[in-house]
Design a protein around this motif. Structure first.
Motif, mmCIF file in Angstrom:
data_model
loop_
_atom_site.group_PDB
_atom_site.id
_atom_site.type_symbol
_atom_site.label_atom_id
_atom_site.label_comp_id
_atom_site.label_asym_id
_atom_site.label_seq_id
_atom_site.Cartn_x
_atom_site.Cartn_y
_atom_site.Cartn_z
ATOM 1 N N ILE A 1 -69.624 -109.314 -7.264
ATOM 2 C CA ILE A 1 -67.664 -109.669 -6.706
ATOM 3 C C ILE A 1 -67.098 -107.701 -7.335
ATOM 4 C CG2 ILE A 1 -65.264 -109.769 -7.772
ATOM 5 C CD1 ILE A 1 -66.431 -112.657 -8.417
ATOM 6 N N SER A 2 -67.516 -107.331 -8.406
ATOM 7 C CA SER A 2 -67.204 -105.681 -8.133
ATOM 8 C C SER A 2 -67.121 -104.641 -6.992
ATOM 9 C CB SER A 2 -67.611 -105.369 -9.507
ATOM 10 O OG SER A 2 -66.977 -106.461 -10.807
ATOM 11 N N ASN A 3 -68.894 -104.756 -6.941
ATOM 12 C CA ASN A 3 -69.511 -104.140 -5.969
ATOM 13 C C ASN A 3 -68.872 -104.669 -4.808
ATOM 14 O OD1 ASN A 3 -71.249 -102.620 -7.689
ATOM 15 N ND2 ASN A 3 -73.176 -104.703 -7.225
ATOM 16 N N ALA A 4 -68.628 -105.578 -4.371
ATOM 17 C CA ALA A 4 -67.659 -105.726 -3.088
ATOM 18 C C ALA A 4 -66.250 -105.112 -3.021
ATOM 19 C CB ALA A 4 -67.715 -107.154 -2.852
ATOM 20 N N MET A 5 -65.740 -105.279 -4.087
ATOM 21 C CA MET A 5 -64.145 -104.937 -4.188
ATOM 22 C C MET A 5 -64.371 -102.777 -3.917
ATOM 23 S SD MET A 5 -62.134 -106.438 -6.927
ATOM 24 C CE MET A 5 -62.366 -108.024 -7.798
ATOM 25 N N VAL A 6 -65.315 -102.341 -4.491
ATOM 26 C CA VAL A 6 -65.675 -101.450 -4.521
ATOM 27 C C VAL A 6 -65.124 -100.968 -3.151
ATOM 28 C CG1 VAL A 6 -67.283 -98.786 -5.471
ATOM 29 C CG2 VAL A 6 -66.621 -100.567 -7.024
ATOM 30 N N THR B 1 -58.739 -97.640 -9.920
ATOM 31 C CA THR B 1 -58.699 -97.837 -10.909
ATOM 32 C C THR B 1 -60.281 -99.104 -10.939
ATOM 33 O OG1 THR B 1 -57.561 -98.457 -12.140
ATOM 34 C CG2 THR B 1 -57.320 -96.628 -11.687
ATOM 35 N N SER B 2 -61.793 -98.400 -12.068
ATOM 36 C CA SER B 2 -62.460 -99.564 -12.464
ATOM 37 C C SER B 2 -61.848 -100.357 -13.174
ATOM 38 C CB SER B 2 -63.268 -98.597 -12.995
ATOM 39 O OG SER B 2 -62.966 -97.794 -14.739
ATOM 40 N N VAL B 3 -61.350 -99.914 -14.299
ATOM 41 C CA VAL B 3 -60.457 -100.935 -14.897
ATOM 42 C C VAL B 3 -59.485 -102.074 -13.504
ATOM 43 C CG1 VAL B 3 -57.835 -101.315 -16.304
ATOM 44 C CG2 VAL B 3 -59.880 -99.528 -16.889
ATOM 45 N N ILE C 1 -60.635 -103.223 -10.702
ATOM 46 C CA ILE C 1 -61.462 -103.739 -10.266
ATOM 47 C C ILE C 1 -61.851 -105.065 -11.461
ATOM 48 C CG2 ILE C 1 -64.172 -103.881 -9.518
ATOM 49 C CD1 ILE C 1 -63.702 -101.312 -8.220
ATOM 50 N N ARG C 2 -62.371 -104.044 -12.874
ATOM 51 C CA ARG C 2 -62.658 -105.577 -13.698
ATOM 52 C C ARG C 2 -61.625 -106.428 -13.958
ATOM 53 N NH1 ARG C 2 -64.797 -100.099 -15.929
ATOM 54 N NH2 ARG C 2 -62.850 -100.031 -17.006
ATOM 55 N N LYS C 3 -60.492 -106.455 -13.261
ATOM 56 C CA LYS C 3 -59.371 -107.329 -13.979
ATOM 57 C C LYS C 3 -59.230 -108.103 -13.150
ATOM 58 C CE LYS C 3 -54.397 -108.110 -14.557
ATOM 59 N NZ LYS C 3 -52.822 -107.135 -14.722
ATOM 60 N N ALA C 4 -59.685 -108.139 -11.515
ATOM 61 C CA ALA C 4 -59.341 -108.178 -10.605
ATOM 62 C C ALA C 4 -60.936 -109.269 -10.592
ATOM 63 C CB ALA C 4 -59.740 -107.630 -9.382
ATOM 64 N N THR C 5 -61.885 -108.363 -11.065
ATOM 65 C CA THR C 5 -63.418 -109.373 -11.317
ATOM 66 C C THR C 5 -62.912 -111.193 -12.342
ATOM 67 O OG1 THR C 5 -64.442 -107.753 -10.953
ATOM 68 C CG2 THR C 5 -65.453 -109.248 -11.791
ATOM 69 N N ARG C 6 -62.818 -110.338 -13.417
ATOM 70 C CA ARG C 6 -62.207 -111.811 -13.886
ATOM 71 C C ARG C 6 -61.353 -112.750 -13.598
ATOM 72 N NH1 ARG C 6 -61.829 -106.864 -17.306
ATOM 73 N NH2 ARG C 6 -59.814 -107.191 -17.662
ATOM 74 N N ILE C 7 -60.626 -112.208 -13.050
ATOM 75 C CA ILE C 7 -59.482 -113.910 -12.260
ATOM 76 C C ILE C 7 -60.585 -114.419 -10.821
ATOM 77 C CG2 ILE C 7 -57.917 -113.487 -10.715
ATOM 78 C CD1 ILE C 7 -56.546 -110.628 -11.842
ATOM 79 N N ALA C 8 -61.406 -113.624 -9.886
ATOM 80 C CA ALA C 8 -62.360 -114.163 -9.686
ATOM 81 C C ALA C 8 -62.968 -114.595 -10.144
ATOM 82 C CB ALA C 8 -62.926 -113.024 -9.023
ATOM 83 N N LEU C 9 -63.574 -114.913 -11.556
ATOM 84 C CA LEU C 9 -64.907 -115.216 -12.291
ATOM 85 C C LEU C 9 -64.279 -116.762 -12.717
ATOM 86 C CD1 LEU C 9 -66.462 -113.073 -13.626
ATOM 87 C CD2 LEU C 9 -67.872 -114.238 -12.189
ATOM 88 N N GLU C 10 -62.985 -116.560 -13.058
ATOM 89 C CA GLU C 10 -62.450 -117.725 -13.786
ATOM 90 C C GLU C 10 -61.504 -118.657 -12.949
ATOM 91 O OE1 GLU C 10 -58.556 -115.957 -15.583
ATOM 92 O OE2 GLU C 10 -59.812 -114.714 -17.117
ATOM 93 N N ASP C 11 -61.106 -118.249 -11.526
ATOM 94 C CA ASP C 11 -61.312 -118.790 -10.406
ATOM 95 C C ASP C 11 -62.402 -119.975 -9.735
ATOM 96 O OD1 ASP C 11 -59.599 -120.677 -8.401
ATOM 97 O OD2 ASP C 11 -60.232 -119.174 -6.881
ATOM 98 N N LEU C 12 -63.746 -119.320 -9.327
ATOM 99 C CA LEU C 12 -64.964 -120.195 -9.508
ATOM 100 C C LEU C 12 -65.074 -120.186 -10.510
ATOM 101 C CD1 LEU C 12 -67.167 -116.854 -7.574
ATOM 102 C CD2 LEU C 12 -66.341 -118.608 -6.880
#
Length: 137
Positions: free
Chosen positions: A102-107, A114-116, A118-129
C-alpha cells in the motif's frame, strides 16, 4: 439472465480479462484493435467497472478477441471459472507485507505527500482491510 450489479463479480471479470490479455502478450491497445473497440473500453472492462444499466456491448468482442466462448462473460459474472484456467485465490499476507504494498503504491501515485502522511493512510487502509475480514486481527 439479469445483469448483476455485484462489484466483486465485475472486479473478478476484469481481473480475468486482464490475465487473459497478459497471458497472450497483448497490450490494451493491441487487444482493443483486435476486438474493434476503443482502448478505453478495454481499460473499463479490465477495471471491473459495474455498468449502470445494461451489459456493455464492447465486452463480447473483447472476450471473443481473447478466444473466450460466447457464454464466458456470464459464467464468470456468475462465479464460474474463466477460460484458460485462471481463477481467483485467497492469499494470506502479513500486515507488514500488505502495508508495504500500500505504501509503495501511494508513493508511486501521489506527489507532494510526506512519509508521515503515507504511513497514516497506510494504517487507515490496514484497519479497513481488517474490518472487512481481508486481514487477520
Amino acid at each position: 439472465m439479469t445483469m448483476t450489479q455485484d462489484p466483486d463479480a465485475w472486479g473478478r471479470l476484469g481481473r480475468a480479462l486482464r490475465a487473459a490479455r497478459e497471458r497472450q502478450g497483448l497490450t490494451q491497445d493491441e487487444l482493443a484493435q483486435r476486438a474493434g473497440v476503443s482502448t478505453k473500453s478495454v481499460q473499463d472492462a479490465e477495471a471491473g467497472r459495474v455498468p449502470k444499466r445494461r451489459m456493455p456491448y464492447t465486452l463480447a468482442p473483447i472476450a471473443k478477441a481473447l478466444g473466450w466462448p460466447p457464454s464466458a462473460i456470464d459464467a464468470v459474472l456468475a462465479g464460474g471459472e474463466p477460460p484458460g484456467g485462471w481463477q481467483d485465490i485467497r492469499v494470506e499476507a502479513t500486515d507488514d507485507q500488505v502495508g508495504a504494498v500500500i505504501s509503495n503504491a501511494m508513493v508511486r501515485a501521489l506527489d507532494n505527500v510526506t512519509s508521515v502522511e503515507i504511513r497514516k493512510a497506510t494504517r487507515i487502509a490496514l484497519e479497513d482491510l481488517r474490518r472487512r475480514g481481508l486481514l487477520r486481527e
